[in-house]
Design a protein around this motif. Sequence first.
Motif, PDB file in Angstrom:
ATOM      1  N   THR A  93      69.708  17.366  79.992  1.00 37.94           N
ATOM      2  CA  THR A  93      69.477  18.769  80.382  1.00 37.94           C
ATOM      3  C   THR A  93      70.244  19.114  81.656  1.00 37.94           C
ATOM      4  O   THR A  93      70.752  20.215  81.797  1.00 37.94           O
ATOM      5  CB  THR A  93      67.978  19.021  80.588  1.00 37.94           C
ATOM      6  OG1 THR A  93      67.443  17.954  81.348  1.00 37.94           O
ATOM      7  CG2 THR A  93      67.268  19.091  79.279  1.00 37.94           C
ATOM      8  N   THR A  94      70.323  18.160  82.583  1.00 37.49           N
ATOM      9  CA  THR A  94      71.063  18.430  83.822  1.00 37.49           C
ATOM     10  C   THR A  94      72.556  18.490  83.512  1.00 37.49           C
ATOM     11  O   THR A  94      73.271  19.364  84.012  1.00 37.49           O
ATOM     12  CB  THR A  94      70.784  17.324  84.853  1.00 37.49           C
ATOM     13  OG1 THR A  94      69.380  17.133  84.945  1.00 37.49           O
ATOM     14  CG2 THR A  94      71.317  17.690  86.206  1.00 37.49           C
ATOM     15  N   SER A  95      73.039  17.569  82.661  1.00 34.56           N
ATOM     16  CA  SER A  95      74.469  17.524  82.336  1.00 34.56           C
ATOM     17  C   SER A  95      74.939  18.839  81.730  1.00 34.56           C
ATOM     18  O   SER A  95      76.027  19.322  82.053  1.00 34.56           O
ATOM     19  CB  SER A  95      74.754  16.417  81.317  1.00 34.56           C
ATOM     20  OG  SER A  95      74.146  15.231  81.692  1.00 34.56           O
ATOM     21  N   VAL A  96      74.130  19.412  80.857  1.00 37.28           N
ATOM     22  CA  VAL A  96      74.574  20.605  80.138  1.00 37.28           C
ATOM     23  C   VAL A  96      74.741  21.775  81.109  1.00 37.28           C
ATOM     24  O   VAL A  96      75.702  22.544  81.029  1.00 37.28           O
ATOM     25  CB  VAL A  96      73.609  20.935  78.963  1.00 37.28           C
ATOM     26  CG1 VAL A  96      72.311  21.475  79.408  1.00 37.28           C
ATOM     27  CG2 VAL A  96      74.263  21.908  78.015  1.00 37.28           C
ATOM     28  N   VAL A  97      73.832  21.873  82.086  1.00 41.77           N
ATOM     29  CA  VAL A  97      73.928  22.959  83.074  1.00 41.77           C
ATOM     30  C   VAL A  97      75.151  22.734  83.969  1.00 41.77           C
ATOM     31  O   VAL A  97      75.900  23.669  84.281  1.00 41.77           O
ATOM     32  CB  VAL A  97      72.633  23.010  83.921  1.00 41.77           C
ATOM     33  CG1 VAL A  97      72.751  24.049  85.011  1.00 41.77           C
ATOM     34  CG2 VAL A  97      71.449  23.315  83.032  1.00 41.77           C
ATOM     35  N   LEU A  98      75.362  21.476  84.362  1.00 45.57           N
ATOM     36  CA  LEU A  98      76.517  21.150  85.206  1.00 45.57           C
ATOM     37  C   LEU A  98      77.830  21.490  84.508  1.00 45.57           C
ATOM     38  O   LEU A  98      78.732  22.065  85.113  1.00 45.57           O
ATOM     39  CB  LEU A  98      76.524  19.647  85.503  1.00 45.57           C
ATOM     40  CG  LEU A  98      75.762  19.194  86.749  1.00 45.57           C
ATOM     41  CD1 LEU A  98      75.894  17.696  86.902  1.00 45.57           C
ATOM     42  CD2 LEU A  98      76.327  19.867  87.968  1.00 45.57           C
ATOM     43  N   LEU A  99      77.923  21.118  83.236  1.00 49.07           N
ATOM     44  CA  LEU A  99      79.162  21.366  82.498  1.00 49.07           C
ATOM     45  C   LEU A  99      79.434  22.863  82.377  1.00 49.07           C
ATOM     46  O   LEU A  99      80.548  23.320  82.633  1.00 49.07           O
ATOM     47  CB  LEU A  99      79.084  20.739  81.098  1.00 49.07           C
ATOM     48  CG  LEU A  99      79.352  19.242  81.023  1.00 49.07           C
ATOM     49  CD1 LEU A  99      78.942  18.692  79.665  1.00 49.07           C
ATOM     50  CD2 LEU A  99      80.825  18.946  81.259  1.00 49.07           C
ATOM     51  N   ALA A 100      78.396  23.611  82.002  1.00 51.45           N
ATOM     52  CA  ALA A 100      78.589  25.060  81.842  1.00 51.45           C
ATOM     53  C   ALA A 100      79.026  25.671  83.168  1.00 51.45           C
ATOM     54  O   ALA A 100      79.958  26.488  83.229  1.00 51.45           O
ATOM     55  CB  ALA A 100      77.298  25.706  81.354  1.00 51.45           C
ATOM     56  N   ILE A 499      77.533  15.695  72.186  1.00 54.02           N
ATOM     57  CA  ILE A 499      78.084  16.777  71.358  1.00 54.02           C
ATOM     58  C   ILE A 499      77.276  18.052  71.584  1.00 54.02           C
ATOM     59  O   ILE A 499      77.822  19.130  71.800  1.00 54.02           O
ATOM     60  CB  ILE A 499      78.082  16.371  69.863  1.00 54.02           C
ATOM     61  CG1 ILE A 499      79.112  15.264  69.640  1.00 54.02           C
ATOM     62  CG2 ILE A 499      78.368  17.568  68.966  1.00 54.02           C
ATOM     63  CD1 ILE A 499      79.156  14.700  68.238  1.00 54.02           C
ATOM     64  N   ASN A 500      75.949  17.899  71.600  1.00 52.03           N
ATOM     65  CA  ASN A 500      75.098  19.070  71.795  1.00 52.03           C
ATOM     66  C   ASN A 500      75.300  19.667  73.179  1.00 52.03           C
ATOM     67  O   ASN A 500      75.326  20.883  73.351  1.00 52.03           O
ATOM     68  CB  ASN A 500      73.639  18.665  71.602  1.00 52.03           C
ATOM     69  CG  ASN A 500      72.794  19.842  71.187  1.00 52.03           C
ATOM     70  OD1 ASN A 500      73.044  20.466  70.176  1.00 52.03           O
ATOM     71  ND2 ASN A 500      71.825  20.171  71.999  1.00 52.03           N
ATOM     72  N   ALA A 501      75.450  18.790  74.198  1.00 54.24           N
ATOM     73  CA  ALA A 501      75.621  19.279  75.571  1.00 54.24           C
ATOM     74  C   ALA A 501      76.918  20.064  75.697  1.00 54.24           C
ATOM     75  O   ALA A 501      76.949  21.155  76.279  1.00 54.24           O
ATOM     76  CB  ALA A 501      75.609  18.109  76.546  1.00 54.24           C
ATOM     77  N   LEU A 502      78.000  19.522  75.107  1.00 52.40           N
ATOM     78  CA  LEU A 502      79.297  20.214  75.204  1.00 52.40           C
ATOM     79  C   LEU A 502      79.260  21.538  74.448  1.00 52.40           C
ATOM     80  O   LEU A 502      79.757  22.559  74.939  1.00 52.40           O
ATOM     81  CB  LEU A 502      80.398  19.327  74.621  1.00 52.40           C
ATOM     82  CG  LEU A 502      80.896  18.227  75.547  1.00 52.40           C
ATOM     83  CD1 LEU A 502      81.787  17.266  74.791  1.00 52.40           C
ATOM     84  CD2 LEU A 502      81.675  18.830  76.705  1.00 52.40           C
ATOM     85  N   THR A 503      78.650  21.517  73.261  1.00 51.13           N
ATOM     86  CA  THR A 503      78.599  22.749  72.456  1.00 51.13           C
ATOM     87  C   THR A 503      77.806  23.814  73.199  1.00 51.13           C
ATOM     88  O   THR A 503      78.246  24.960  73.337  1.00 51.13           O
ATOM     89  CB  THR A 503      77.935  22.474  71.089  1.00 51.13           C
ATOM     90  OG1 THR A 503      78.519  21.300  70.546  1.00 51.13           O
ATOM     91  CG2 THR A 503      78.139  23.615  70.131  1.00 51.13           C
TER      92      THR A 503
END
Length: 540
Positions: A93-100, A499-503
Amino acid sequence: MQHQIILLKEGTDTSQGKQQLISNINACQIVVDAVRTTLGPRGMDKLIVDQNGKATISNDGATILKLLDVVHPAAKTLVDIAKSQDAEVGDGTTSVVLLAGEFLKQMKPFIEEGVHPRIIIKALRLALQVAIDKINEHSIKMDKSNAQSVMTLAEECAVTSMCSKLIHQQREFFSKMVVRAVMMLDDMLPLNMIGIKKVSGGALEDSELVEGVAFKKTFSYAGFEMQPKKYQDCKLAILNIELELKAERDNAEVRVDNVLEYQKIVDAEWQILYNKLDKIHKSGAQVVLSKLPIGDVATQYFADRDMFCAGRVPEEDLKRTMKACGGSILTTVHDIKESDLGKCEMFEEKQIGGERFNFFYEGSRAKTCTFILRGGAEQFLEETERSLHDAIMVVRRIFKTNTGVPGGGAIEMMLSKTLRDYSRVIAGKEQLLIGAIARAMEVIPRQLCDNAGFDSTNILNKLRQANHQGVHYCGVDINNEDIRDNLTTCVWEPAVVKINALTAATEAACLILSVDETIKNPKSGQDSQAPMGRGMGRPM
């Protein structure tokens, strides 16, 4: 003479164009900064106090963002992707926010220079496709026929997931427990069949996994002390029936003119109750559970016949017991058949910490299980529960997809190199944009270094060099301030998490970039009051 045309209600706040886009990106940066430091094994925790004064200490990106009441419309998108990542995969969950956030940050200079957002969105989508193809190509498939290797992968992924949590000291202990728990479930791996009960006191190592169902002892009446507290191979009756004498307070009006008549009414009520109890006894059940109260007369009756009963059992516990032991929830006691009763290898009531618990052990047949967590403070136990939830979700994903990728920033560095190479073979504006997206991918390993207090520039240079030399699975080595091959050291994550985090991150970035105007409607006093009072029924 020109007339001014008023189109929107007075007081409406509109902002549009490039400035609006940049202010949205800045707002998202603030959200990212809130969770940035929680990433990785050396991540810090956040203490969030809500308006009621309840304190929550957490390291889970989704939990933190849920508790931060974000009001900025564009920044809310980041909260939503963290929630969706939590619901879909449970971890990252943290990774996805960071990437965006990093995608947006890298695109900001292009927006300022006047590149059209649509071109940027197209480049982001293209980069996402290249990245996903690369992950699929390099993910490690496990041989499903070899149960041991799948278990090993699942345990390693659980350990990696728990590395960044409060319970990382006990990660080996818990990862085995989590894998055992998920393996007990049936093929659909339903999450609600894993119960988590928290009991304050004791050490974390005192936590246990029950093969079956355990729940806190419910409210009991006099007479329960005489009931046996342990059975081997017993039968269960699971009821949705109240076994209690009703007080004469119901609106039925009965007129009697002498005491004998009244006695008859009271006797009839007792008789109805005794008939019910007799039927339950004759069915052969030794343990009786009910969602509704079981009164003192019934408790005493069961105690005299060496039966155990518990009333007011919470519905979810009752359903899990039914799933574990078989049988069905009965709403009448007439003609109870053998098939309606559940069977349990061993039932026991015992003390855990300051609480008494009822245990239904199902042994090897169990299709459900219960974690009983021990530990000091209440906040600590809640955070342990959240960490276990993440680990359980990760293990479920591994069993469903059984593909893993190296963690610790290794896969992000690999994608960064892939995109950088890809950007050199295309022409046009996309070349610069995809180069920028390649830089954005490095945010994960960089943040892992920053959170551990390492020199991130130095370590990223080493990682770039390693990737350039064809060592693809190098990630950050947190323990020795260096880089290491995370494939051989078993720092793994499910491919689906990445994959889900990047998408999700790409979708969020595209969504925010495609908004160029925000219009806020003022609430006029009259309008906001209007709906109140309508359809509220007759005046008293």
